[in-house]
Design a protein around this motif. Structure first.
Motif, PDB file in Angstrom:
ATOM      1  N   TYR A  37       0.899  -1.147   0.000  1.00 56.29           N
ATOM      2  CA  TYR A  37       0.000   0.000   0.000  1.00 56.29           C
ATOM      3  C   TYR A  37       0.935   1.194   0.000  1.00 56.29           C
ATOM      4  O   TYR A  37       1.669   1.403   0.962  1.00 56.29           O
ATOM      5  CB  TYR A  37      -0.901  -0.020   1.238  1.00 56.29           C
ATOM      6  CG  TYR A  37      -1.889  -1.153   1.164  1.00 56.29           C
ATOM      7  CD1 TYR A  37      -3.213  -0.902   0.872  1.00 56.29           C
ATOM      8  CD2 TYR A  37      -1.489  -2.471   1.332  1.00 56.29           C
ATOM      9  CE1 TYR A  37      -4.130  -1.941   0.767  1.00 56.29           C
ATOM     10  CE2 TYR A  37      -2.387  -3.514   1.225  1.00 56.29           C
ATOM     11  CZ  TYR A  37      -3.706  -3.247   0.945  1.00 56.29           C
ATOM     12  OH  TYR A  37      -4.602  -4.266   0.821  1.00 56.29           O
ATOM     13  N   GLY A  58      -7.269  -6.654  -8.262  1.00 56.62           N
ATOM     14  CA  GLY A  58      -7.029  -5.541  -9.173  1.00 56.62           C
ATOM     15  C   GLY A  58      -6.937  -6.006 -10.610  1.00 56.62           C
ATOM     16  O   GLY A  58      -7.225  -7.158 -10.945  1.00 56.62           O
ATOM     17  N   TYR A  59      -6.501  -5.100 -11.457  1.00 63.36           N
ATOM     18  CA  TYR A  59      -6.376  -5.384 -12.883  1.00 63.36           C
ATOM     19  C   TYR A  59      -4.991  -5.911 -13.233  1.00 63.36           C
ATOM     20  O   TYR A  59      -4.764  -6.317 -14.362  1.00 63.36           O
ATOM     21  CB  TYR A  59      -6.704  -4.133 -13.698  1.00 63.36           C
ATOM     22  CG  TYR A  59      -8.166  -3.777 -13.601  1.00 63.36           C
ATOM     23  CD1 TYR A  59      -9.070  -4.248 -14.540  1.00 63.36           C
ATOM     24  CD2 TYR A  59      -8.646  -3.011 -12.546  1.00 63.36           C
ATOM     25  CE1 TYR A  59     -10.423  -3.956 -14.441  1.00 63.36           C
ATOM     26  CE2 TYR A  59      -9.999  -2.713 -12.437  1.00 63.36           C
ATOM     27  CZ  TYR A  59     -10.872  -3.193 -13.378  1.00 63.36           C
ATOM     28  OH  TYR A  59     -12.208  -2.912 -13.269  1.00 63.36           O
ATOM     29  N   ASP A  63      -2.527  -1.027  -8.817  1.00 64.37           N
ATOM     30  CA  ASP A  63      -3.719  -0.291  -9.244  1.00 64.37           C
ATOM     31  C   ASP A  63      -3.925   0.884  -8.305  1.00 64.37           C
ATOM     32  O   ASP A  63      -3.448   0.890  -7.172  1.00 64.37           O
ATOM     33  CB  ASP A  63      -4.965  -1.180  -9.167  1.00 64.37           C
ATOM     34  CG  ASP A  63      -5.088  -2.160 -10.315  1.00 64.37           C
ATOM     35  OD1 ASP A  63      -4.206  -2.184 -11.180  1.00 64.37           O
ATOM     36  OD2 ASP A  63      -6.082  -2.904 -10.338  1.00 64.37           O
ATOM     37  N   TYR A  65      -6.444   3.077  -5.957  1.00 67.68           N
ATOM     38  CA  TYR A  65      -7.632   2.915  -5.126  1.00 67.68           C
ATOM     39  C   TYR A  65      -7.937   4.222  -4.420  1.00 67.68           C
ATOM     40  O   TYR A  65      -7.089   5.098  -4.308  1.00 67.68           O
ATOM     41  CB  TYR A  65      -7.383   1.841  -4.055  1.00 67.68           C
ATOM     42  CG  TYR A  65      -7.225   0.452  -4.604  1.00 67.68           C
ATOM     43  CD1 TYR A  65      -8.301  -0.432  -4.626  1.00 67.68           C
ATOM     44  CD2 TYR A  65      -6.008   0.016  -5.103  1.00 67.68           C
ATOM     45  CE1 TYR A  65      -8.164  -1.716  -5.132  1.00 67.68           C
ATOM     46  CE2 TYR A  65      -5.856  -1.266  -5.610  1.00 67.68           C
ATOM     47  CZ  TYR A  65      -6.942  -2.128  -5.622  1.00 67.68           C
ATOM     48  OH  TYR A  65      -6.800  -3.390  -6.129  1.00 67.68           O
ATOM     49  N   GLU A  78     -11.727   1.318  -2.733  1.00 72.77           N
ATOM     50  CA  GLU A  78     -12.403   1.057  -4.002  1.00 72.77           C
ATOM     51  C   GLU A  78     -11.405   1.199  -5.136  1.00 72.77           C
ATOM     52  O   GLU A  78     -10.708   2.216  -5.234  1.00 72.77           O
ATOM     53  CB  GLU A  78     -13.521   2.081  -4.220  1.00 72.77           C
ATOM     54  CG  GLU A  78     -14.585   2.091  -3.160  1.00 72.77           C
ATOM     55  CD  GLU A  78     -15.536   3.278  -3.313  1.00 72.77           C
ATOM     56  OE1 GLU A  78     -15.649   3.834  -4.448  1.00 72.77           O
ATOM     57  OE2 GLU A  78     -16.134   3.662  -2.304  1.00 72.77           O
ATOM     58  N   ASN A  79     -11.344   0.203  -6.005  1.00 71.67           N
ATOM     59  CA  ASN A  79     -10.506   0.266  -7.197  1.00 71.67           C
ATOM     60  C   ASN A  79     -11.125   1.286  -8.153  1.00 71.67           C
ATOM     61  O   ASN A  79     -12.342   1.295  -8.341  1.00 71.67           O
ATOM     62  CB  ASN A  79     -10.435  -1.124  -7.847  1.00 71.67           C
ATOM     63  CG  ASN A  79      -9.452  -1.188  -8.970  1.00 71.67           C
ATOM     64  OD1 ASN A  79      -9.588  -0.509  -9.980  1.00 71.67           O
ATOM     65  ND2 ASN A  79      -8.449  -2.032  -8.831  1.00 71.67           N
ATOM     66  N   ASN A  85      -6.871   1.884 -14.372  1.00 76.02           N
ATOM     67  CA  ASN A  85      -5.961   0.763 -14.121  1.00 76.02           C
ATOM     68  C   ASN A  85      -5.830  -0.184 -15.302  1.00 76.02           C
ATOM     69  O   ASN A  85      -6.770  -0.343 -16.082  1.00 76.02           O
ATOM     70  CB  ASN A  85      -6.435   0.016 -12.869  1.00 76.02           C
ATOM     71  CG  ASN A  85      -6.363   0.898 -11.645  1.00 76.02           C
ATOM     72  OD1 ASN A  85      -5.333   1.485 -11.359  1.00 76.02           O
ATOM     73  ND2 ASN A  85      -7.466   1.006 -10.922  1.00 76.02           N
TER      74      ASN A  85
END
Length: 175
Positions: A37, A58-59, A63, A65, A78-79, A85
């Motif tokens: 993070y 994630g993608y 990513d 957030y 939240e993505n 992303n």
């Protein structure tokens, strides 16, 4: 930017005391062991935290957030979705209230990490747009911050001609 030992980055909140030292450090409640993070940026007067993570779901890669501070606690991150992303890495987000700025090493650009921008249109993030020459170079460009007082953009780059491994540059918006 993302290093090979990326799995040990975490976000913490702290106050500064009268000497400028950090005090009362508390971890972001969604930090997870084995995932990073990183690259936090506060928006909306501290009520929104934008950050990059390689957390599951994630993608791909890192990513971007967002988590919101409501009722004295941070919401589940939240993505920001596929307009932002990619299967690559998106890092160093900053949001000025209108535009989200971030770096990506996957989207088509001039090379390395390039800076992109997106805004919310009808409740959805617009497709990321490359900020072009002047901000981006064939090297890595990231950590962009906009100075609203004069429309300038400050950012970090390891482009040729710098004085160190990564230097701070300024670019001005064309009028």
């Amino acid at each position: 930017y993302v290093f090979s030992d990326e799995a040990d980055m975490s976000i913490y909140f702290a106050f500064t005391d009268e000497n400028g030292d950090f005090a009362d450090a508390k971890p972001f409640p969604y930090n997870q062991v084995e995932f990073s993070y990183a690259f936090p940026s506060l928006g909306f007067n501290g009520s929104a935290l934008y950050f990059a993570s390689n957390r599951p779901g994630g993608y791909g890669g890192f990513d971007i957030y967002v988590s919101y501070f409501k009722d004295a606690q941070w919401s589940i991150p939240e993505n920001l979705g596929p307009s932002i992303n990619t299967p690559g890495n998106e890092i160093t987000p900053s949001f000025d209230g209108e535009e989200l700025y971030f770096a990506s090493d996957y989207r088509q650009g001039l090379g390395g990490y390039d800076m992109f921008t997106s805004s919310v249109v009808d409740g959805e993030w617009s497709l990321a747009k490359n900020m072009g020459k002047g901000v981006n170079s064939p090297a890595d460009d990231y950590y962009l911050a906009k100075d609203d007082s004069d429309g300038s953009f400050y950012f970090t780059s390891n482009r040729l001609g710098g004085r160190g491994k990564a230097d701070i540059y300024v670019a001005y918006e064309m009028q």
